[in-house]
Design a protein around this motif. Structure first.
Motif, PDB file in Angstrom:
ATOM      1  N   ALA A 105       0.837  -1.194   0.000  1.00  0.00           N
ATOM      2  CA  ALA A 105       0.000   0.000   0.000  1.00  0.00           C
ATOM      3  C   ALA A 105       0.875   1.248   0.000  1.00  0.00           C
ATOM      4  N   SER A 158     -11.872  -5.564  13.434  1.00  0.00           N
ATOM      5  CA  SER A 158     -12.386  -4.578  12.479  1.00  0.00           C
ATOM      6  C   SER A 158     -11.906  -3.169  12.837  1.00  0.00           C
ATOM      7  N   ALA A 213      -8.271  -2.995  11.927  1.00  0.00           N
ATOM      8  CA  ALA A 213      -8.064  -2.994  10.480  1.00  0.00           C
ATOM      9  C   ALA A 213      -8.272  -1.608   9.884  1.00  0.00           C
ATOM     10  N   GLU A 214      -9.273  -0.870  10.393  1.00  0.00           N
ATOM     11  CA  GLU A 214      -9.474   0.495   9.900  1.00  0.00           C
ATOM     12  C   GLU A 214      -8.241   1.358  10.154  1.00  0.00           C
ATOM     13  N   ARG A 240      -5.404   0.184   7.721  1.00  0.00           N
ATOM     14  CA  ARG A 240      -5.538   0.637   6.335  1.00  0.00           C
ATOM     15  C   ARG A 240      -5.080   2.077   6.193  1.00  0.00           C
ATOM     16  N   TRP A 241      -5.503   2.908   7.140  1.00  0.00           N
ATOM     17  CA  TRP A 241      -5.045   4.301   7.099  1.00  0.00           C
ATOM     18  C   TRP A 241      -3.527   4.371   7.228  1.00  0.00           C
ATOM     19  N   ASN A 264      -1.805  -3.195   3.383  1.00  0.00           N
ATOM     20  CA  ASN A 264      -2.754  -3.737   2.423  1.00  0.00           C
ATOM     21  C   ASN A 264      -3.514  -4.894   3.048  1.00  0.00           C
ATOM     22  N   GLU A 265      -4.465  -5.444   2.305  1.00  0.00           N
ATOM     23  CA  GLU A 265      -5.352  -6.457   2.876  1.00  0.00           C
ATOM     24  C   GLU A 265      -4.608  -7.726   3.263  1.00  0.00           C
ATOM     25  N   LEU A 291      -2.919  -7.007   6.539  1.00  0.00           N
ATOM     26  CA  LEU A 291      -3.901  -6.947   7.617  1.00  0.00           C
ATOM     27  C   LEU A 291      -4.348  -8.344   8.028  1.00  0.00           C
ATOM     28  N   SER A 336     -16.656  -6.103   6.081  1.00  0.00           N
ATOM     29  CA  SER A 336     -16.054  -4.771   6.116  1.00  0.00           C
ATOM     30  C   SER A 336     -17.048  -3.783   6.711  1.00  0.00           C
ATOM     31  N   THR A 386     -16.667   3.780   7.503  1.00  0.00           N
ATOM     32  CA  THR A 386     -15.302   3.819   8.012  1.00  0.00           C
ATOM     33  C   THR A 386     -15.086   5.109   8.790  1.00  0.00           C
TER      34      THR A 386
END
Length: 465
Positions: free
Chosen positions: A34, A431, A434-435, A438-439, A443-444, A447, A459, A463
């Motif tokens: 990412a 969850s 994960a938020e 991501r910030w 990447n997935e 995570l 998801s 968000t």
């Protein structure tokens, strides 16, 4: 000597990182990386003991408040006017529908958080907690739901929050986030400054390669004390001091024994790390922000000062951990909790102001975590261990002025009540984490490696960052 020391440590860090990348990348970090441009930091504020979420976000509309007041009458009597409805600080989310027509407020000890919420720099994430899979009240009561291990236990739930496993867990999701970044080449010169704590930390910052570095909150903490004695010395005294330094850094070790070699490297790296950090702190510009002289205020001041010298530490990504205790309010909650909430309010406001002073308002995100929430029902002058709880997220990148997740009504027996007002979480820690990840730039694939339970949850519809 300072420049030689820095050059040595950069080389040491680069060598360690090269080993990390070679061993980790083929098996764990296979997806396209990412975006990791610029600087970003995550700051975890862990509230040890279990913050009473029902006293953080209070009902404000008349009907809900009356229901709350009836259930908590003994606590309200002890709090005097502090929790009377007209003294609360109402917050109005801009678009959130989680309140279903109800109104909520912050306690009167948190006027600065109320202002940050109104300015769009703070958000509330409601009813977050450890989950293995989504759980309903019916499945909980029937015993058919898979539940996190050892619910309602302090040590175990602190570990589950930090590492998805009970006490004894080895790796935390903060440390595994750091592993992903190190494997992709972030912080290549000084990887030791990727995960930093001001507090005794559990597994949160420990990864397979990332190791938490603990910093002192003392003013002008120094570890390069030997250099104070070098100036003006010659002959035997200078040689003696040089010998002491060589002994501390194990610079003369030439053996092949694996354990001895690792110990020598640890001695050398530890002293070099401490000296590099101390030197960077001393050369950083002073912050104009006045932090409150509280335990949390001083910890967040130290974090701000460390972020201030990020360039001298060659850091593009950092994860911090600070902690505040006292939230196990089985008794004397009316006396103790307001003081803790006031401490959070002052420290958070000062920290956000310091980040904006540094031009990093959107680049640093602070978030809270806690063992668990607490019961809505009272035990006389306190509350007991719960499960789900409400969290604060702070920073310019946060989609602030909103309430995310869910805020069940202040009653007993509703769909999310597992007994006594213990909330069944509507959002898993996975969850929530994960938020933030991501910030932060993961990447997935990364995570999923750090949060193995994430695949059990959809998801987030909304968000928060």
């Amino acid at each position: 000597m300072a420049s030689n020391r820095r050059d040595f440590f950069k080389a040491l860090g680069a060598s360690a990182l090269a080993h990390t990348a070679l061993t980790a990348a083929p098996t764990r970090f296979t997806a396209h990386a990412a975006d990791r441009s610029g600087y970003k930091a995550l700051v975890c504020v862990f509230l040890f003991g279990g913050l009473d979420c029902h006293d953080l976000i209070l009902p404000y509309d008349a009907e809900s408040y009356d229901q709350y007041a009836q259930l908590r009458s003994s606590l309200l009597d002890q709090q005097g006017t502090a929790r009377q409805r007209n003294n609360l600080l109402p917050i109005t989310p801009a678009t959130s529908t989680v309140l279903e027509g109800r109104q909520v407020a912050l306690p009167p000890e948190m006027p600065q958080l109320e202002r940050l919420f109104a300015q769009g720099r703070a958000a509330i994430v409601g009813n977050v907690g450890p989950l293995i899979e989504p759980v309903t009240r019916e499945r909980f009561e029937s015993g058919s739901a898979r539940l996190p291990p050892r619910l309602f236990s302090h040590n175990d739930q602190q570990a589950v929050w930090q590492a998805s496993q009970p006490e004894g867990a080895q790796f935390g999701w903060g440390g595994l986030f750091a592993d992903a970044l190190l494997a992709s080449g972030a912080n290549a010169s000084l990887p030791q400054f990727t995960t930093i704590t001001t507090e005794e930390v559990g597994p949160f910052l420990t990864g397979r390669f990332a190791v938490p570095y603990r910093v002192s909150v003392a003013e002008a903490a120094r570890v390069d004390f030997l250099e104070d004695y070098y100036d003006g010395l010659a002959g035997e005294r200078a040689e003696l001091l040089e010998a002491v330094r060589n002994q501390l850094t194990a610079s003369s070790y030439r053996g092949d024994h694996l354990l001895e070699r690792d110990m020598a490297a640890a001695f050398s790296g530890g002293l070099e790390t401490n000296e590099a950090y101390s030197e960077a702190r001393q050369q950083g510009i002073s912050l104009s922000t006045r932090f409150p002289p509280t335990p949390l205020g001083m910890q967040l001041k130290t974090v701000a000062e460390t972020i201030n010298v990020r360039d001298r530490l060659f850091a593009s990504r950092q994860i911090f951990f600070v902690g505040l205790g006292g939230f196990d309010t089985h008794s004397a909650q009316a006396r103790n909790l307001p003081r803790l909430l006031s401490q959070i309010d002052g420290a958070f406001a000062a920290f956000q102001a310091s980040m904006e002073f540094l031009g990093l308002g959107r680049d640093v995100t602070l978030f809270t975590a806690s063992d668990f929430g607490r019961t809505l029902a009272v035990n006389g002058d306190g509350t007991d261990h719960g499960w789900g709880g409400h969290q604060i997220v702070l920073g310019g990148a946060v989609k602030g002025g909103e309430i995310y997740g869910s805020l069940p009504p202040p009653t007993l027996g509703h769909h999310a009540d597992s007994g006594g007002g213990r909330l069944i979480p509507s959002m898993a820690v996975d969850s929530y984490a994960a938020e933030l990840g991501r910030w932060f730039g993961l990447n997935e694939s990364e995570l999923s490696a750090a949060l193995p339970g994430l695949t059990n949850f959809d998801s987030l519809a909304d968000t928060f960052i």
